[in-house]
Design a protein around this motif. Sequence first.
Motif, PDB file in Angstrom:
ATOM      1  N   ASP A   1      16.918  -9.410 -84.780  1.00 33.75           N
ATOM      2  CA  ASP A   1      18.151  -8.654 -84.875  1.00 33.75           C
ATOM      3  C   ASP A   1      18.251  -7.643 -83.740  1.00 33.75           C
ATOM      4  O   ASP A   1      17.244  -7.131 -83.253  1.00 33.75           O
ATOM      5  CB  ASP A   1      18.213  -7.922 -86.223  1.00 33.75           C
ATOM      6  N   LEU A   2      19.488  -7.350 -83.330  1.00 34.56           N
ATOM      7  CA  LEU A   2      19.695  -6.371 -82.260  1.00 34.56           C
ATOM      8  C   LEU A   2      19.065  -5.027 -82.597  1.00 34.56           C
ATOM      9  O   LEU A   2      18.541  -4.336 -81.720  1.00 34.56           O
ATOM     10  CB  LEU A   2      21.197  -6.197 -81.992  1.00 34.56           C
ATOM     11  N   SER A   3      19.092  -4.674 -83.879  1.00 35.74           N
ATOM     12  CA  SER A   3      18.538  -3.378 -84.287  1.00 35.74           C
ATOM     13  C   SER A   3      17.029  -3.294 -84.078  1.00 35.74           C
ATOM     14  O   SER A   3      16.460  -2.206 -84.068  1.00 35.74           O
ATOM     15  CB  SER A   3      18.868  -3.105 -85.760  1.00 35.74           C
ATOM     16  N   GLU A   4      16.377  -4.453 -83.899  1.00 35.12           N
ATOM     17  CA  GLU A   4      14.930  -4.449 -83.692  1.00 35.12           C
ATOM     18  C   GLU A   4      14.542  -4.146 -82.255  1.00 35.12           C
ATOM     19  O   GLU A   4      13.391  -3.809 -81.978  1.00 35.12           O
ATOM     20  CB  GLU A   4      14.339  -5.804 -84.101  1.00 35.12           C
ATOM     21  N   VAL A   5      15.489  -4.266 -81.320  1.00 34.39           N
ATOM     22  CA  VAL A   5      15.186  -3.943 -79.926  1.00 34.39           C
ATOM     23  C   VAL A   5      15.947  -2.701 -79.458  1.00 34.39           C
ATOM     24  O   VAL A   5      15.453  -1.954 -78.619  1.00 34.39           O
ATOM     25  CB  VAL A   5      15.476  -5.134 -78.989  1.00 34.39           C
ATOM     26  N   GLU A   6      17.144  -2.502 -79.975  1.00 39.17           N
ATOM     27  CA  GLU A   6      17.879  -1.259 -79.706  1.00 39.17           C
ATOM     28  C   GLU A   6      17.662  -0.345 -80.911  1.00 39.17           C
ATOM     29  O   GLU A   6      18.591   0.035 -81.619  1.00 39.17           O
ATOM     30  CB  GLU A   6      19.372  -1.549 -79.488  1.00 39.17           C
ATOM     31  N   TRP A   7      16.397   0.010 -81.150  1.00 34.97           N
ATOM     32  CA  TRP A   7      16.037   0.660 -82.407  1.00 34.97           C
ATOM     33  C   TRP A   7      16.505   2.106 -82.492  1.00 34.97           C
ATOM     34  O   TRP A   7      16.536   2.700 -83.575  1.00 34.97           O
ATOM     35  CB  TRP A   7      14.534   0.572 -82.625  1.00 34.97           C
ATOM     36  N   GLU A   8      16.906   2.709 -81.349  1.00 31.98           N
ATOM     37  CA  GLU A   8      17.426   4.080 -81.428  1.00 31.98           C
ATOM     38  C   GLU A   8      18.810   4.120 -82.092  1.00 31.98           C
ATOM     39  O   GLU A   8      19.280   5.175 -82.508  1.00 31.98           O
ATOM     40  CB  GLU A   8      17.523   4.699 -80.028  1.00 31.98           C
ATOM     41  N   ASP A   9      19.458   2.951 -82.192  1.00 27.66           N
ATOM     42  CA  ASP A   9      20.768   2.866 -82.856  1.00 27.66           C
ATOM     43  C   ASP A   9      20.552   2.852 -84.365  1.00 27.66           C
ATOM     44  O   ASP A   9      20.787   1.862 -85.049  1.00 27.66           O
ATOM     45  CB  ASP A   9      21.474   1.585 -82.378  1.00 27.66           C
ATOM     46  N   LYS A  10      20.078   3.984 -84.885  1.00 28.45           N
ATOM     47  CA  LYS A  10      19.621   4.053 -86.279  1.00 28.45           C
ATOM     48  C   LYS A  10      20.749   3.812 -87.290  1.00 28.45           C
ATOM     49  O   LYS A  10      20.510   3.345 -88.394  1.00 28.45           O
ATOM     50  CB  LYS A  10      18.947   5.402 -86.542  1.00 28.45           C
ATOM     51  N   ASP A  11      21.961   4.154 -86.943  1.00 27.29           N
ATOM     52  CA  ASP A  11      23.086   3.944 -87.857  1.00 27.29           C
ATOM     53  C   ASP A  11      23.796   2.614 -87.605  1.00 27.29           C
ATOM     54  O   ASP A  11      24.868   2.365 -88.178  1.00 27.29           O
ATOM     55  CB  ASP A  11      24.089   5.095 -87.718  1.00 27.29           C
ATOM     56  N   ASP A  12      23.233   1.793 -86.751  1.00 26.08           N
ATOM     57  CA  ASP A  12      23.793   0.465 -86.435  1.00 26.08           C
ATOM     58  C   ASP A  12      25.224   0.537 -85.922  1.00 26.08           C
ATOM     59  O   ASP A  12      26.026  -0.379 -86.142  1.00 26.08           O
ATOM     60  CB  ASP A  12      23.732  -0.454 -87.661  1.00 26.08           C
ATOM     61  N   VAL A  13      25.556   1.616 -85.227  1.00 27.61           N
ATOM     62  CA  VAL A  13      26.911   1.754 -84.697  1.00 27.61           C
ATOM     63  C   VAL A  13      27.192   0.645 -83.680  1.00 27.61           C
ATOM     64  O   VAL A  13      28.211  -0.046 -83.754  1.00 27.61           O
ATOM     65  CB  VAL A  13      27.097   3.141 -84.040  1.00 27.61           C
ATOM     66  N   LEU A  14      26.279   0.488 -82.729  1.00 29.62           N
ATOM     67  CA  LEU A  14      26.439  -0.536 -81.694  1.00 29.62           C
ATOM     68  C   LEU A  14      26.392  -1.932 -82.308  1.00 29.62           C
ATOM     69  O   LEU A  14      27.249  -2.781 -82.021  1.00 29.62           O
ATOM     70  CB  LEU A  14      25.338  -0.371 -80.642  1.00 29.62           C
ATOM     71  N   ARG A  15      25.414  -2.168 -83.167  1.00 31.23           N
ATOM     72  CA  ARG A  15      25.244  -3.491 -83.766  1.00 31.23           C
ATOM     73  C   ARG A  15      26.477  -3.897 -84.571  1.00 31.23           C
ATOM     74  O   ARG A  15      27.004  -5.010 -84.421  1.00 31.23           O
ATOM     75  CB  ARG A  15      24.013  -3.500 -84.675  1.00 31.23           C
ATOM     76  N   ASN A  16      26.948  -3.009 -85.447  1.00 33.23           N
ATOM     77  CA  ASN A  16      28.081  -3.354 -86.306  1.00 33.23           C
ATOM     78  C   ASN A  16      29.350  -3.593 -85.500  1.00 33.23           C
ATOM     79  O   ASN A  16      30.140  -4.489 -85.823  1.00 33.23           O
ATOM     80  CB  ASN A  16      28.309  -2.249 -87.340  1.00 33.23           C
TER      81      ASN A  16
END
Length: 741
Positions: free
Chosen positions: A511-526
């Motif tokens: 998942d993207l959140s596993e490499v861009e882990w600073e995006d804690k609120d999943d703003v970028l991912r969502n």
Amino acid sequence: MRFEAFKPATVIGCIALGPRTPTACSWQKYKEFERTVRVEEIDGLKLVKRLAENMEEMFHKKAEAMRRLVEAAEEAHLQHEEDPDLQYEYFNAVLINEVDNEGHNVELGQEFILEPNSHFNNLSVNLSLSVVQVPTNMYNKDSAIVNGVYWSEALNRVFVDNFERDPSLIWQYFGSAKGFFRQYPGIKWRPDEHGVIAFDCRNRKWYIQAATSPKDVVILVDVSGSMKGLRLTIARQTVSSILDTLGDDDFFNIIAYNEAIHYVEPCLNGTLVQADITNKDHFREHLDKLFAKGIGMLDVGLTEAFSLLNDFNQTGRGSVCSQAIMLVTDGAVDTYDAVFAKYNWPDRKVRIFPYLIGRESAFAENLKWMACANKGYFTQISTLADVQENVMEYLHVLSRPKVIDQEHDIVWTEAYIDSTLDDGQGPVLMTTVAMPVFSTKNETNRGILLGVVGTDVPVQELMKTIPKYKLGIHGYAFAITNNGYILTHPDLRPMYEEGKKRRKPNYSSVDLSEVEWEDKDDVLRNAMVNRKTGTFSMEVKKTVDKGKRVLVMHNDYYYTDIKGTPFSLGVALSRGHGKYFFRGNVTVEEGLHDLEHPDVALADEWTYCNTDEHPEHRHLSQIEAIKLYLSGRDPHLKCDKELVQEVLFDAVVTAPLEAYWTSLALNKSENSDKGVEIAYLGTRTGLSRINLFVVPEQLTNQDFLTAEDKEGVFNADHFPLWYKRAAEQVPGTLSTPSHST
């Protein structure tokens, strides 16, 4: 002993030399062109939109090739009359070029010309013909297969035509619902050490995704006392095979029943989960915990399954599309029409697919009635050998709405590894575009799935559309699927380091959140999963030098969707080393003169000019292609005009270094540079200049600045480590790289 000192040059590039750093000569040359030089700020949103359009154009070309295959396949099937006695010799992928003890070609093993081809990593292929692979557990001269192979021969000319139109294509294929697999270009397949080829195209994700719509599935397993022994073993294998047919767009759960219900995974009571690899493997591990005992109360199981599907659908989660109950049992004493009347009629939104386990058929009529009354399909599975073939039958039923509505949907898979195309660094990461093929014969046959066509697209092809020079030292582009999984990202590591041949088990569902882990609120991912266009900023920590150093940076992210695909594209630009671009201008004559110097090289994996599109360009180096492009003699050669202009500028401005290095080498015995082995320079446009002060055999590290030294050269993912280190250094100071000896 080699000593290399790094000093940040001007914005032109980064220089690595001996203890002296002769930037004066380059700076003087730069001053000659200063009036024509400008610094531009990169518009990240405009950049990501343009890159998405470039990718969309590339994907569109692949999809159009598949449309031509679909049209040809459906027309060929329409014109073909089934002949149960048809005899036809075809090129069997396993048997071609095989001979018997007397030296004669074996049946289905005619002589098949194969020649190494650089476009297919020097594999031996036939660019004129395709071959047919039949799974080991199937009879390769079965009437249904022979008829399918016969009419699908019409795809050969389309395969060839597609490749001529788009020479960047690699494998093209047709996976038949009957089980055979037609592949172009033709290549010989070799069984494993047991003489088996386990490949069945119908189990591949590209086939399943193209054949059916996303679905919510509840698998009901009978664990009453009558299911003991072999029946339970067959039931477990049937459930496992059903899981094989589910993909990342599907949701499922498994419920066992006797006089009560038992969720196979109690922690997931009352919900459905995504059918990704991790979840499916987790449920498989729990199948061994199923034991047969008690009385089978199917009405209890059906009630729970219908309630679960209805409640889950109300939440708006899941596939929000097809729903099905897969019933695995050795019989049903009733038709349970009261349950169906309460939960499923008259709309019949949930299809029922009963799988009767065992040879007895005493209760077969009840199960057949359930299937027919609920728009499903009945199958009997008597032995373990029957499982795979019979499980596949439900795909035909779920594909019918597509053909009735003439929905030739284009599907794209997540990233996966193709072990046949090893590029020297390990197996190649791919995505596949696929489309279903349906029967267009009379109304009785309409709705029948004939198979799926597909073609592979190396992820590296996507990277070639991304101008690395625009992204800067720490900038990068990445793409994700509609499920948030990474299609490409510089931090995706699908292979284990040891030998680089073992793939990680869940590499395709990172998942993207596993490499861009600073995006804690999943703003970028969502935002990207929801296919939005926008910007996002955050402070990030990035490692360099194989994790030995950590950098704290402020990144600006720009993202948008890639139309016509399930993918979204993102670009990350570092505010420190990516927001501004240095632009200069020189004459073509002067630029080419300095670019063609022997000490000049261009980044191997960067695309200055597209030499893949036309066969006559494939032998060209990037410098040769640039020269041809600038001559104007070949209008079909496409190049990045901005990048070509900037690399010519860099070649001219850095040219004086060659004279300095020559004088330094001539006077080496008279100065203090006796420990210098190599001097080199790099610029943001991927240009490098290299000068050896010793013969190559005397280099301390002979792999340094070669293609094998992935950290030391410009490639599609990153700038060289020494370039990064120099750029991060405070101007006017020196930095010693960690790889010095």
